[in-house]
Design a protein around this motif. Structure first.
Motif, PDB file in Angstrom:
ATOM      1  N   SER A 384       0.881  -1.427   0.002  1.00 30.55           N
ATOM      2  CA  SER A 384      -0.030   0.014  -0.040  1.00 30.55           C
ATOM      3  C   SER A 384       0.798   1.359   0.025  1.00 30.55           C
ATOM      4  N   HIS A 385       1.890   1.060   0.867  1.00 26.05           N
ATOM      5  CA  HIS A 385       2.672   2.535   0.905  1.00 26.05           C
ATOM      6  C   HIS A 385       3.747   2.535  -0.102  1.00 26.05           C
ATOM      7  N   ALA A 386       4.312   1.342  -0.543  1.00 23.11           N
ATOM      8  CA  ALA A 386       5.390   1.429  -1.397  1.00 23.11           C
ATOM      9  C   ALA A 386       4.890   1.766  -2.922  1.00 23.11           C
ATOM     10  N   VAL A 387       3.724   1.220  -3.228  1.00 24.86           N
ATOM     11  CA  VAL A 387       3.325   1.616  -4.681  1.00 24.86           C
ATOM     12  C   VAL A 387       2.982   3.011  -4.713  1.00 24.86           C
ATOM     13  N   GLN A 388       2.529   3.855  -3.684  1.00 23.99           N
ATOM     14  CA  GLN A 388       2.089   5.368  -3.932  1.00 23.99           C
ATOM     15  C   GLN A 388       3.465   6.064  -3.924  1.00 23.99           C
ATOM     16  N   GLN A 389       4.662   5.377  -3.728  1.00 24.95           N
ATOM     17  CA  GLN A 389       6.002   6.011  -3.973  1.00 24.95           C
ATOM     18  C   GLN A 389       6.297   6.151  -5.486  1.00 24.95           C
ATOM     19  N   LEU A 390       5.519   5.252  -6.399  1.00 22.30           N
ATOM     20  CA  LEU A 390       6.241   5.041  -7.648  1.00 22.30           C
ATOM     21  C   LEU A 390       5.736   5.999  -8.918  1.00 22.30           C
ATOM     22  N   GLY A 391       4.874   6.729  -8.549  1.00 21.34           N
ATOM     23  CA  GLY A 391       4.295   7.814  -9.599  1.00 21.34           C
ATOM     24  C   GLY A 391       3.567   7.268 -10.648  1.00 21.34           C
ATOM     25  N   ILE A 392       2.999   5.988 -10.581  1.00 20.97           N
ATOM     26  CA  ILE A 392       2.095   5.324 -11.458  1.00 20.97           C
ATOM     27  C   ILE A 392       0.694   5.809 -11.019  1.00 20.97           C
ATOM     28  N   TYR A 393      -0.358   5.673 -12.082  1.00 17.43           N
ATOM     29  CA  TYR A 393      -1.865   6.318 -11.612  1.00 17.43           C
ATOM     30  C   TYR A 393      -2.709   5.108 -11.721  1.00 17.43           C
ATOM     31  N   ALA A 394      -2.504   4.078 -12.330  1.00 19.16           N
ATOM     32  CA  ALA A 394      -3.573   3.140 -12.510  1.00 19.16           C
ATOM     33  C   ALA A 394      -2.705   1.735 -12.488  1.00 19.16           C
ATOM     34  N   PRO A 406      -2.839 -11.303  -8.439  1.00 22.35           N
ATOM     35  CA  PRO A 406      -2.602 -11.359  -9.860  1.00 22.35           C
ATOM     36  C   PRO A 406      -1.255 -10.528 -10.554  1.00 22.35           C
ATOM     37  N   LEU A 407      -1.022 -10.861 -11.646  1.00 13.58           N
ATOM     38  CA  LEU A 407      -0.225 -10.047 -12.378  1.00 13.58           C
ATOM     39  C   LEU A 407      -0.879  -8.708 -12.829  1.00 13.58           C
ATOM     40  N   CYS A 408      -0.228  -7.614 -12.734  1.00 15.64           N
ATOM     41  CA  CYS A 408      -1.053  -6.319 -13.076  1.00 15.64           C
ATOM     42  C   CYS A 408      -0.141  -5.464 -13.936  1.00 15.64           C
ATOM     43  N   ARG A 409      -0.612  -4.849 -14.782  1.00 16.54           N
ATOM     44  CA  ARG A 409       0.248  -3.807 -15.803  1.00 16.54           C
ATOM     45  C   ARG A 409      -0.020  -2.338 -15.152  1.00 16.54           C
ATOM     46  N   ALA A 410       1.094  -1.798 -14.778  1.00 19.17           N
ATOM     47  CA  ALA A 410       0.903  -0.073 -14.506  1.00 19.17           C
ATOM     48  C   ALA A 410       0.719   1.068 -15.475  1.00 19.17           C
ATOM     49  N   THR A 411      -0.031   1.847 -15.508  1.00 18.78           N
ATOM     50  CA  THR A 411      -0.104   2.962 -16.313  1.00 18.78           C
ATOM     51  C   THR A 411       0.294   4.174 -15.663  1.00 18.78           C
ATOM     52  N   ALA A 412       1.507   4.894 -16.219  1.00 15.11           N
ATOM     53  CA  ALA A 412       2.044   5.884 -15.755  1.00 15.11           C
ATOM     54  C   ALA A 412       2.515   6.835 -16.791  1.00 15.11           C
ATOM     55  N   ASP A 413       2.708   8.231 -16.236  1.00 13.84           N
ATOM     56  CA  ASP A 413       3.028   9.251 -17.223  1.00 13.84           C
ATOM     57  C   ASP A 413       4.663   9.424 -17.049  1.00 13.84           C
ATOM     58  N   SER A 414       5.402   8.103 -17.331  1.00 13.74           N
ATOM     59  CA  SER A 414       6.603   8.175 -17.108  1.00 13.74           C
ATOM     60  C   SER A 414       7.208   6.790 -17.492  1.00 13.74           C
ATOM     61  N   SER A 415       8.566   6.811 -17.292  1.00 14.57           N
ATOM     62  CA  SER A 415       9.099   5.336 -17.794  1.00 14.57           C
ATOM     63  C   SER A 415       8.302   3.927 -17.090  1.00 14.57           C
ATOM     64  N   LEU A 416       7.836   4.523 -16.127  1.00 16.92           N
ATOM     65  CA  LEU A 416       7.334   3.039 -15.439  1.00 16.92           C
ATOM     66  C   LEU A 416       6.058   2.712 -16.125  1.00 16.92           C
ATOM     67  N   ASP A 417       5.540   3.421 -17.248  1.00 17.34           N
ATOM     68  CA  ASP A 417       4.397   2.941 -17.766  1.00 17.34           C
ATOM     69  C   ASP A 417       4.672   1.215 -18.442  1.00 17.34           C
ATOM     70  N   GLY A 418       3.721   0.579 -18.222  1.00 14.20           N
ATOM     71  CA  GLY A 418       3.743  -0.744 -18.570  1.00 14.20           C
ATOM     72  C   GLY A 418       4.669  -1.923 -17.715  1.00 14.20           C
ATOM     73  N   VAL A 419       5.178  -1.328 -16.608  1.00 20.78           N
ATOM     74  CA  VAL A 419       6.019  -2.060 -15.619  1.00 20.78           C
ATOM     75  C   VAL A 419       4.890  -2.988 -15.191  1.00 20.78           C
ATOM     76  N   GLU A 420       5.425  -4.375 -14.782  1.00 19.56           N
ATOM     77  CA  GLU A 420       4.334  -5.373 -14.244  1.00 19.56           C
ATOM     78  C   GLU A 420       4.490  -5.482 -12.723  1.00 19.56           C
TER      79      GLU A 420
END
Length: 440
Positions: A384-394, A406-420
């Motif tokens: 909960s607290h770690a993910v909020q530091q990543l700058g992803i939004y969905a 489950p395996l989830c895919r991140a959406t972000a306005d940064s290089s972390l977009d698409g990180v699983e």
């Protein structure tokens, strides 16, 4: 945008548990990391379920009073038939931390401004996770594989919210809920559940607990609640067992013309991702076994002393970053962990989770780490607290691995977009879970 269902998860691992139920059953869904902006909503124009991941499980009633109303108002704007305050299926909470009773009272006030909801259903049993409610009492699978009443389960020794009461009615009453009713197993199996529910509502029961011990009772609960939701939108509290119950209703009530997609195969092959990065702040016995298995089978382990990581004058952060960077550059599956079982020192909670998340973000945004695209985070509060530091939004569902993670895919306005990402609660997964996340 026509939304069937909204939810707020009181921690991030539980939130992705709901995302798993929806995605694996063909319901297009998105989980936002905080209330979404209009721009972020426009990224997902065809979803039928919207969630917001939170951390109220580790918060005080005062924090809930200050923060949950705005979140619930955000969900209310979607006019969904069902609005779900999602809690862990172990129901661990207390009057002072993660109070489910306080969340229920806030939800009742927000979701019906002109009149109070006729009742708040509480559905906690989740057979797919081997969590059951029988005659109002909660049972859960223990690490040794047995099913134990929750007050005799290892969750009775949780360091923050130990579960000393298995009767959910008594547990909620201690958190401020009044007039709690029960729809039990014989009622669900006798065919008179609808009439019994009407009677409880007429008698003034504001909160009603539903037994759930198998797929049949779960399906009955889902059909009953979905029928009520079309008459008047529901605010509800419960585990992903509620989500599974609703999906059963959606799949069997084609008359509603829900237009759900054909469910994909949740057990599809997961491509291998190497190196895998694991970040663990969990102190559960289940995670301990997973860590020991990984360390004995080729994973490079980096132990982190929490107090030293949190020391602003210390050098541990830089040391850990250097060691992890070198290990990952060498192509090694790498585990950063703060405990192997119950730690001797006290828990550090939100501060430790945020520090680990900041560490993770620095690793993932390092140009040299471009090959690291799948991360496993262990621990409910840690996630909960770690993910909020990543700058992803969905997050969106990508594939099932094991129930509840489950395996989830991140959406972000940064290089972390698409990180699983895989967010694993402390009690979730088999001994070789890390290998299953790595895939192949």
């Amino acid at each position: 945008m026509s939304i069937l269902y909204t939810f707020y998860g009181d921690d991030f691992t539980g939130s992705t548990d709901v995302l798993e139920q929806l995605g694996a059953n063909g319901v297009p869904a998105v989980l936002f990391i905080g209330p979404p902006t209009a721009a972020h909503l426009s990224t997902f124009p065809r979803v039928e379920a919207i969630g917001i991941a939170g951390d109220s499980r580790s918060r005080s009633p005062e924090w809930m009073s200050a923060n949950l109303p705005a979140i619930f108002h955000t969900l209310q704007q979607f006019n969904a038939p069902v609005n779900h305050y999602k809690v862990c299926s172990t129901f661990d909470s207390s009057p002072t931390t993660g109070s489910i009773g306080r969340a229920i009272e806030i939800g009742r006030e927000i979701f019906a401004p002109d009149f109070m909801p006729e009742f708040v259903p509480v559905v906690v049993g989740a057979p797919h996770l081997r969590r059951y409610v029988a005659f109002g009492n909660l049972f859960a699978r223990a690490p040794d594989g047995s099913v134990q009443r929750i007050d005799r389960h290892p969750m009775s020794e949780h360091p923050v919210t130990p579960m000393h009461e298995s009767d959910l009615r008594l547990h909620l009453a201690a958190q401020g809920c009044a007039n709690i009713g029960l729809i039990d197993i014989p009622t669900l199996k006798s065919g008179v559940a609808a009439a019994a529910l009407d009677s409880l509502i007429a008698e003034g029961h504001q909160v009603i607990v539903f037994d759930t011990v198998d797929e049949d009772t779960q399906a009955t609960v889902g059909a009953l609640l979905w029928k009520h939701a079309w008459q008047q939108p529901l605010f509800s509290a419960g585990s992903s067992g509620l989500t599974a119950a609703l999906i059963s209703a959606w799949n069997h009530q084609d008359a509603f013309n829900l237009g759900l997609h054909t469910p994909p195969n949740p057990h599809r092959h997961i491509p291998i991702a190497k190196p895998l990065l694991v970040l663990s702040g969990s102190c559960s016995a289940v995670t301990e076994r997973q860590l020991r298995y990984a360390l004995a089978n080729g994973y490079h382990g980096i132990s982190i002393e929490p107090a030293e990581l949190l020391d602003p004058e210390g050098s541990v952060r830089a040391t850990v970053l250097d060691a992890a960077t070198q290990s990952l550059r060498d192509g090694q599956d790498t585990v950063l962990y703060t405990a192997l079982g119950t730690p001797a020192s006290p828990a550090h909670g939100a501060r430790l989770g945020a520090a680990l998340g900041s560490l993770l973000r620095e690793l993932l945004t390092d140009d040299a780490m471009a090959g690291v695209r799948r991360v496993l985070i262990c621990g409910g509060d840690t996630s909960s607290h770690a993910v909020q530091q990543l700058g992803i939004y969905a997050l969106t569902w990508a594939a099932d691995i094991q129930p509840g993670a489950p395996l989830c895919r991140a959406t972000a306005d940064s290089s972390l977009d698409g990180v699983e990402l895989v967010l694993k609660g402390g009690q979730v997964g088999t001994e070789d879970f890390f290998d299953r996340v790595r895939g192949g």
